[in-house]
Write a protein that holds these residues in place. Sequence first.
Motif, PDB file in Angstrom:
ATOM      1  N   ARG A 192       0.826  -1.201   0.000  1.00 52.39           N
ATOM      2  CA  ARG A 192       0.000   0.000   0.000  1.00 52.39           C
ATOM      3  C   ARG A 192       0.856   1.245   0.000  1.00 52.39           C
ATOM      4  NH1 ARG A 192      -5.321  -0.310   3.865  1.00 52.39           N
ATOM      5  NH2 ARG A 192      -6.413  -1.838   2.594  1.00 52.39           N
ATOM      6  N   ALA A 193       0.415   2.225  -0.752  1.00 49.86           N
ATOM      7  CA  ALA A 193       1.113   3.499  -0.756  1.00 49.86           C
ATOM      8  C   ALA A 193       0.112   4.603  -0.502  1.00 49.86           C
ATOM      9  CB  ALA A 193       1.795   3.712  -2.102  1.00 49.86           C
ATOM     10  N   GLN A 194       0.621   5.658   0.132  1.00 53.75           N
ATOM     11  CA  GLN A 194      -0.219   6.821   0.336  1.00 53.75           C
ATOM     12  C   GLN A 194       0.424   7.983  -0.410  1.00 53.75           C
ATOM     13  OE1 GLN A 194      -0.120   8.750   4.177  1.00 53.75           O
ATOM     14  NE2 GLN A 194      -2.345   8.954   4.157  1.00 53.75           N
ATOM     15  N   ALA A 195      -0.351   8.626  -1.267  1.00 58.61           N
ATOM     16  CA  ALA A 195       0.199   9.736  -2.042  1.00 58.61           C
ATOM     17  C   ALA A 195      -0.470  11.030  -1.596  1.00 58.61           C
ATOM     18  CB  ALA A 195      -0.026   9.499  -3.535  1.00 58.61           C
ATOM     19  N   MET A 196       0.334  11.978  -1.140  1.00 54.45           N
ATOM     20  CA  MET A 196      -0.200  13.256  -0.675  1.00 54.45           C
ATOM     21  C   MET A 196      -0.193  14.296  -1.804  1.00 54.45           C
ATOM     22  SD  MET A 196      -1.007  12.149   2.215  1.00 54.45           S
ATOM     23  CE  MET A 196      -1.715  13.627   2.922  1.00 54.45           C
ATOM     24  N   GLU A 197      -0.460  15.557  -1.453  1.00 52.69           N
ATOM     25  CA  GLU A 197      -0.647  16.628  -2.448  1.00 52.69           C
ATOM     26  C   GLU A 197       0.404  16.601  -3.561  1.00 52.69           C
ATOM     27  OE1 GLU A 197      -0.799  17.142   0.765  1.00 52.69           O
ATOM     28  OE2 GLU A 197      -2.857  17.790   1.079  1.00 52.69           O
ATOM     29  N   TYR A 207      -3.390   5.008  -2.146  1.00 53.63           N
ATOM     30  CA  TYR A 207      -4.406   5.860  -1.533  1.00 53.63           C
ATOM     31  C   TYR A 207      -4.070   7.290  -1.909  1.00 53.63           C
ATOM     32  CZ  TYR A 207      -6.406   1.980   0.926  1.00 53.63           C
ATOM     33  OH  TYR A 207      -7.036   0.801   1.197  1.00 53.63           O
ATOM     34  N   LEU A 208      -4.873   7.844  -2.804  1.00 57.23           N
ATOM     35  CA  LEU A 208      -4.621   9.191  -3.285  1.00 57.23           C
ATOM     36  C   LEU A 208      -5.285  10.147  -2.309  1.00 57.23           C
ATOM     37  CD1 LEU A 208      -5.473   7.890  -6.755  1.00 57.23           C
ATOM     38  CD2 LEU A 208      -3.248   8.897  -6.278  1.00 57.23           C
ATOM     39  N   ASP A 209      -4.531  10.513  -1.267  1.00 57.13           N
ATOM     40  CA  ASP A 209      -5.106  11.249  -0.143  1.00 57.13           C
ATOM     41  C   ASP A 209      -4.876  12.751  -0.203  1.00 57.13           C
ATOM     42  OD1 ASP A 209      -6.098   8.930   0.829  1.00 57.13           O
ATOM     43  OD2 ASP A 209      -4.584   8.635   2.384  1.00 57.13           O
ATOM     44  N   GLY A 210      -4.056  13.209  -1.149  1.00 56.88           N
ATOM     45  CA  GLY A 210      -3.816  14.646  -1.244  1.00 56.88           C
ATOM     46  C   GLY A 210      -4.245  15.168  -2.591  1.00 56.88           C
ATOM     47  N   ARG A 211      -4.679  16.412  -2.636  1.00 59.32           N
ATOM     48  CA  ARG A 211      -5.144  17.004  -3.883  1.00 59.32           C
ATOM     49  C   ARG A 211      -4.073  16.885  -4.975  1.00 59.32           C
ATOM     50  NH1 ARG A 211      -8.684  21.334  -5.580  1.00 59.32           N
ATOM     51  NH2 ARG A 211      -9.490  21.501  -3.469  1.00 59.32           N
ATOM     52  N   GLY A 212      -4.509  16.484  -6.150  1.00 59.46           N
ATOM     53  CA  GLY A 212      -3.583  16.415  -7.280  1.00 59.46           C
ATOM     54  C   GLY A 212      -2.636  15.235  -7.270  1.00 59.46           C
ATOM     55  N   ASN A 229      -9.260   9.654  -2.739  1.00 59.63           N
ATOM     56  CA  ASN A 229      -9.886  10.280  -1.573  1.00 59.63           C
ATOM     57  C   ASN A 229      -9.809  11.790  -1.591  1.00 59.63           C
ATOM     58  OD1 ASN A 229     -10.750   7.917  -0.306  1.00 59.63           O
ATOM     59  ND2 ASN A 229      -8.743   7.597   0.641  1.00 59.63           N
ATOM     60  N   ALA A 230      -9.151  12.343  -2.629  1.00 56.88           N
ATOM     61  CA  ALA A 230      -8.977  13.791  -2.660  1.00 56.88           C
ATOM     62  C   ALA A 230      -9.296  14.314  -4.054  1.00 56.88           C
ATOM     63  CB  ALA A 230      -7.535  14.134  -2.276  1.00 56.88           C
ATOM     64  N   GLY A 244     -13.943   8.275  -3.810  1.00 58.16           N
ATOM     65  CA  GLY A 244     -14.618   8.636  -2.565  1.00 58.16           C
ATOM     66  C   GLY A 244     -15.432   9.910  -2.728  1.00 58.16           C
ATOM     67  N   PRO A 245     -16.184  10.283  -1.687  1.00 56.07           N
ATOM     68  CA  PRO A 245     -17.059  11.458  -1.765  1.00 56.07           C
ATOM     69  C   PRO A 245     -16.319  12.768  -2.045  1.00 56.07           C
ATOM     70  CG  PRO A 245     -17.475  10.178   0.251  1.00 56.07           C
ATOM     71  CD  PRO A 245     -16.279   9.570  -0.403  1.00 56.07           C
ATOM     72  N   HIS A 246     -15.022  12.846  -1.717  1.00 51.37           N
ATOM     73  CA  HIS A 246     -14.312  14.121  -1.903  1.00 51.37           C
ATOM     74  C   HIS A 246     -13.397  14.116  -3.120  1.00 51.37           C
ATOM     75  CE1 HIS A 246     -15.898  14.876   1.999  1.00 51.37           C
ATOM     76  NE2 HIS A 246     -15.253  13.844   2.498  1.00 51.37           N
ATOM     77  N   SER A 247     -13.653  13.232  -4.054  1.00 54.03           N
ATOM     78  CA  SER A 247     -12.701  13.069  -5.154  1.00 54.03           C
ATOM     79  C   SER A 247     -13.093  13.863  -6.401  1.00 54.03           C
ATOM     80  CB  SER A 247     -12.576  11.592  -5.499  1.00 54.03           C
ATOM     81  OG  SER A 247     -13.830  11.099  -5.922  1.00 54.03           O
ATOM     82  N   ASP A 248     -13.640  15.047  -6.223  1.00 58.50           N
ATOM     83  CA  ASP A 248     -14.086  15.833  -7.374  1.00 58.50           C
ATOM     84  C   ASP A 248     -13.010  15.975  -8.444  1.00 58.50           C
ATOM     85  OD1 ASP A 248     -16.773  17.612  -6.516  1.00 58.50           O
ATOM     86  OD2 ASP A 248     -15.605  16.721  -4.894  1.00 58.50           O
TER      87      ASP A 248
END
Lengths: 408, 479
Positions: free
Chosen positions: B289-294, B317-322, B348-349, B377-381
């Motif tokens: 698993r990887a987490q990718a921030m902004e 996990y795309l947790d940061g914008r962009g 997720n972002a 996810g709900p915030h993934s516009d």
Amino acid sequence: MQKESYFQWLHDFQKRLIQQNTKKLALPLYDKIDVKSLQIFREQSQKKSTSKELPVKTNLANEFGFVFAQNQLMKVNIPEKYQKKGLIICDLATAWLKHQDLFLNYFAKLISPQEDQLVFEHYQRLNGGVLIFIPDNLSIDETLQAYFEYPVDSQSLQIILIVGKNTKLSITENQLSAQKVDGDYTIFGEIYLGSNSTLSYVVNDQAKTTGHNYFYRRFLPQNRAVVNLTSGEFTEGNVLVSNKILLKGNDTSGEVKTVAIAQQDQICAINSRVTNYGLRTRGNILQHGVILDRSKLVFNGVGEIIKGSRGSDSQQENRVLMLSENARGDANPILLIDENDVTAGHAASVGRIDEEQLYYLESRGLNADVAKRLIIRGFLESVITVVESHKTREMLRSVIERSLAIDD
Amino acid sequence: MVEAKTKNTKNNEEIAAKVDINENFDYGFSDKFTPVFSTGRGLTEEVVRSISREKNEPQWMLNYRLHAFKVYQQSKMPDYGPDLSELNFKDMLYYQKPTDRKYRDWADVPDTIKETFERLGVPQAERKFLAGSSAQYESEVVYHNMKKQFDQLGIIFTDTDTALHEYPEIFKKYFGKLVKPNLNKFTALNGAVWSGGTFIYVPKNVEVKVPIQSYFRINAENSGQFERTLIVVDEGASVNYVEGCTAPNYSSDSLHAAVVEVFVEPNAYCRYTTIQNWSKNVYSLETKRAQAMENSTMEWVDGNLGSKTTMKYPAVYLDGRGAKGTMLSVAIASKGVDQDNGARMIHNAPDTTSSIISKSISKDGGAVDYRGTVRFGPHSDRSFCHVECDTIIMDEESSSDTIPYNEILNGNVTMEHEAKVSKISEEQLYYLMSRGISEEKATEMIVMGFVEPFTKELPMEYAVELNRLIGMEFVGGIG
């Protein structure tokens, strides 16, 4: 009075099922569909008599077809030329009395009561149905209009459609209701198709129900037969649809086309599965859905090729258009391939309204709502245009129009 | 013999010319050596405690292991995917340590171990290409070499056990934050008995220009390998980590249940490349698993050739914008092999993008499946995902399933998915054969072309090795 012997038989059949069902059956497994949350059968038992009967809405006039309402076959209209050839449309009790061999040969054979808990439950609740028999070598040009009007209470129906060899049939299954109803409704279709026959089966689901619906249709075409299933799911209640085409005959082809609109708080789960068994069989699934409001739409497409089904082809396309921030959509195109001499493919997409399209339409003076509706129509149109029958295309278009108008 | 098979496509010829491939490439060997410490077969709480004691771990790690062990005892086997009923947990070795101390210098590495690597071509490869090499042999990192400049730049590249002792703050901040023991039975097992693995920390704005590499091996019959890899790429930094596996052939089954956690902080970049060629008795059940921030980028490049059964679905996990996530994978399943691979992209972002490209081949009765999830996810516009799965089924005995799940909880996203399954193109085959190329060779060429989008992303020596392995696979050279 004679019908009582049928009910006695049905009662015994159901009792036997309970006895055979020693270990509890599992719920059906559909990918990413929480069958439990759909609460298909909410009421414990629904065998109470109908307290209020809705007026029968459908006027059959001179159309070829029948009306099933108030839990019985109300009107049947078969042109004499077909009657002479031996075409049968009757309710299950009559079928049991007059055509017992036929009935026993085909009833609960394609959808086995032991399959899963929901199927079992359906047979336990079975309280009506129709048997349609199309004899061999009969080519029918008119569309058979089958109307099913929903009662206030829950209802479980079985449609047995037997199409002979070298025949051609178009049938439209219309589901409607005179007013908003709130029961648990199941319609199971066991559809047999003789060799060299062509069947066009159209489902027009626009019953105003806030209840829960479960539609299960299974098709079994023989050698060189062709099944075209077109279904429009526009109901308002929770709905679980399972369409299965078993391409057991060689050179058979099966196609499922679905257009669906999910709205308000509805959960709409559509599972379409085409399984290639025979040689050189062709399976195709094309599903487009629009999701509005807070609704949820799950599209499962399963293309399966069994080992030995050489020279076969399995294709599918699942597309979902999301029109609301709060909607939820799943598009799961699944391929299960056990044979190498095949071609298979799938495509899926989920998207929102194209801002550019919207902008363009608005720049031409259309207001946002109208523009949106046009885009939705365009999106669903790509399925509708490949529907063969002109009448069906028009029917689908008008239902979509109505369905979207309610939304305003 | 090997030489002839690698000189197929033009591309390969160029590479092959540079690398000596005349030596016998035998992957089925096993060196004889006695581990210094082993917990014996089977798993009990005492075994977990003794692993922790042996490693002289802080109390919190022991507690973590014991908690994971409890979860492990309660968790069930996965209810999907390949058959795992032949896995024998009772007779497995959960921990063993081959040498007492770690070797920084290659000259100090014991001869038996060295021989293994030499036969694999590690030393040459290292001289030529490697930036640093952390070699996993048995359950402990025994050889560890890092370029001086890494130290100067503040890059930490060590084994995970050492990191726990020497960098407790960074370690505790990230360890187990992405992959929790209760995720599945094998993450719980790994949490209880993990040992070895790679730890990398790249400080802010530091770019590692050459790939960091590590070789893994399973040795000793029934040895379980439970590596724990932790990579942290701090803000604005970038790293390319490469790991490769080969394993000796043994008759009874081995389990490889690794856990990989990658943290990609804002504006950072990480590529994690894996080539796995486990011998055909290994169960490879990994959680990555990887987490990718902004505005960061995480790329998985994953090749799976061997093993008895592989279940691996690397996630971002795309947790940061962009944030951006990609997965590029190749799986080849031959006789007796069940490859159940895929990817998971969790948006997720807002404004996140992801791409999955999966190439699969099944042959000689092998099964190769793609099983993946794309979730908005709900915030993934305004997020976007593209998925492509292509499969070749080589013969009548083989099979392939494609099971992609696409869950969309946001109305403002776009997703595209395409998949194709077919046999090898008769037209291409016909064309090549009409040019005087044998059917065998033509087939191999088509396969090489099919996996090329993957091979071209690999470091050169890996590309060579992969092409060589594919060449062997398609004439039954291994397995």
